[in-house]
Write a protein that holds these residues in place. Structure first.
Motif, PDB file in Angstrom:
ATOM      1  N   ARG A   1      -5.633   6.088  10.111  1.00 47.54           N
ATOM      2  CA  ARG A   1      -6.656   5.105   9.818  1.00 47.54           C
ATOM      3  C   ARG A   1      -7.550   4.652  11.152  1.00 47.54           C
ATOM      4  O   ARG A   1      -8.798   4.342  11.054  1.00 47.54           O
ATOM      5  CB  ARG A   1      -6.564   4.291   9.094  1.00 47.54           C
ATOM      6  CG  ARG A   1      -5.448   3.092   9.332  1.00 47.54           C
ATOM      7  CD  ARG A   1      -5.165   2.213   8.333  1.00 47.54           C
ATOM      8  NE  ARG A   1      -6.382   1.428   8.097  1.00 47.54           N
ATOM      9  CZ  ARG A   1      -6.911   0.285   8.657  1.00 47.54           C
ATOM     10  NH1 ARG A   1      -6.344  -0.183   9.827  1.00 47.54           N
ATOM     11  NH2 ARG A   1      -7.787  -0.179   8.117  1.00 47.54           N
TER      12      ARG A   1
ATOM     13  N   ASP B   1      -9.610   2.773   2.585  1.00 41.80           N
ATOM     14  CA  ASP B   1      -8.561   1.927   2.540  1.00 41.80           C
ATOM     15  C   ASP B   1      -8.589   1.237   1.093  1.00 41.80           C
ATOM     16  O   ASP B   1      -7.535   0.736   0.509  1.00 41.80           O
ATOM     17  CB  ASP B   1      -9.064   0.708   3.438  1.00 41.80           C
ATOM     18  CG  ASP B   1      -8.188   1.100   4.755  1.00 41.80           C
ATOM     19  OD1 ASP B   1      -7.341   1.828   4.926  1.00 41.80           O
ATOM     20  OD2 ASP B   1      -8.763   0.553   5.705  1.00 41.80           O
TER      21      ASP B   1
ATOM     22  N   ASP C   1      -5.463   1.736  -1.758  1.00 41.15           N
ATOM     23  CA  ASP C   1      -4.695   0.178  -1.803  1.00 41.15           C
ATOM     24  C   ASP C   1      -4.970  -0.187  -3.034  1.00 41.15           C
ATOM     25  O   ASP C   1      -3.751  -0.719  -3.754  1.00 41.15           O
ATOM     26  CB  ASP C   1      -5.215  -0.839  -0.784  1.00 41.15           C
ATOM     27  CG  ASP C   1      -4.353  -1.790  -0.979  1.00 41.15           C
ATOM     28  OD1 ASP C   1      -3.173  -1.662  -0.400  1.00 41.15           O
ATOM     29  OD2 ASP C   1      -4.725  -2.935  -1.519  1.00 41.15           O
TER      30      ASP C   1
ATOM     31  N   MET D   1      -1.597  -2.288   2.013  1.00 37.44           N
ATOM     32  CA  MET D   1      -2.683  -2.292   3.336  1.00 37.44           C
ATOM     33  C   MET D   1      -3.117  -3.678   3.458  1.00 37.44           C
ATOM     34  O   MET D   1      -3.831  -3.835   4.517  1.00 37.44           O
ATOM     35  CB  MET D   1      -3.804  -1.320   2.927  1.00 37.44           C
ATOM     36  CG  MET D   1      -3.109   0.046   2.872  1.00 37.44           C
ATOM     37  SD  MET D   1      -2.580   0.679   4.281  1.00 37.44           S
ATOM     38  CE  MET D   1      -4.054   0.778   5.510  1.00 37.44           C
TER      39      MET D   1
ATOM     40  N   ALA E   1      -7.776  -4.249   6.210  1.00 37.37           N
ATOM     41  CA  ALA E   1      -7.594  -3.363   5.251  1.00 37.37           C
ATOM     42  C   ALA E   1      -7.352  -3.676   3.808  1.00 37.37           C
ATOM     43  O   ALA E   1      -7.431  -5.185   3.732  1.00 37.37           O
ATOM     44  CB  ALA E   1      -6.598  -2.313   5.713  1.00 37.37           C
TER      45      ALA E   1
END
Length: 199
Positions: free
Chosen positions: A82, A94, A98, A105, A111
């Motif tokens: 990332r 992200d 997530d 994250m 993030a």
């Protein structure tokens, strides 16, 4: 095999109309009843055909044999990748991931998903509990991330490809994300939520 995951999209009001003590059994019956298959190479949607059972569908991810490990390993690869990804693609991926399956994250600066923490209020053992009002936002992140997946190929090969574990190649990484995108897009079209049962 460790932790497994069975992913369903469900008509939320139908599940919540069931008494709380019966919801887990309802979901387990949905995942492991008519639509279940023990075919290790199964991929895609399974829809019930019995009358009155059109409130859910089950999705089988490619090359995962029902294990949660590929999802975990995809998150592990993303951690190595990332920081070298263009910021707009990184932000969308992200948030998309997530919200669904790479939880944690949010501990990484910049993030994580801005969705509010909403613990499962059903008496069920779940790895993912995503009410339908969150699905359009997640689908929007996927629409931003999907066209940019190919940009990740070269940095993945350079920074994240490894010969051990799951998700060893960019193609495996992309296929898993595309499968999650299919789940989210279909749930959004129907106005349904997403549930990942721990098994």
């Amino acid at each position: 095999m460790g932790v497994g995951i069975e992913v369903l999209i469900v008509d939320w009001p139908r599940v919540e109309a069931t008494k709380p003590s019966a919801r887990e059994e309802l979901l387990i019956d949905a995942a492991f009843g008519e639509v279940y298959s023990d075919d290790l190479f199964e991929h895609g949607w399974s829809w019930p055909t019995r009358p009155g059972e059109d409130w859910y569908a089950r999705y089988a991810f490619r090359d995962t044999i029902g294990s949660y490990k590929p999802h975990f390993w995809a998150g592990h690869r993303w951690e190595h990748l990332r920081d070298v990804v263009e910021p707009q693609a990184r932000e969308a991926l992200d948030r998309f991931s997530d919200a669904l399956f790479w939880h944690g994250m949010a501990d990484t600066p910049g993030a994580g998903s801005p969705l509010p923490e909403r613990p499962c209020t059903w008496d069920a053992d779940v790895l993912l509990w995503c009410p339908p009002d969150q699905v359009p936002l997640i689908a929007g992140w996927w629409r931003r991330a999907r066209p940019r997946l190919e940009e990740l190929r070269e940095p993945f090969d350079r920074h994240a490809a490894e010969p051990h574990g799951w998700i060893n190649t960019f193609d495996e990484f992309a296929r898993l994300l595309i499968d999650w995108g299919e789940v989210v897009d279909t749930a959004e079209r129907r106005g349904w939520g997403i549930v990942g049962l721990r098994c």
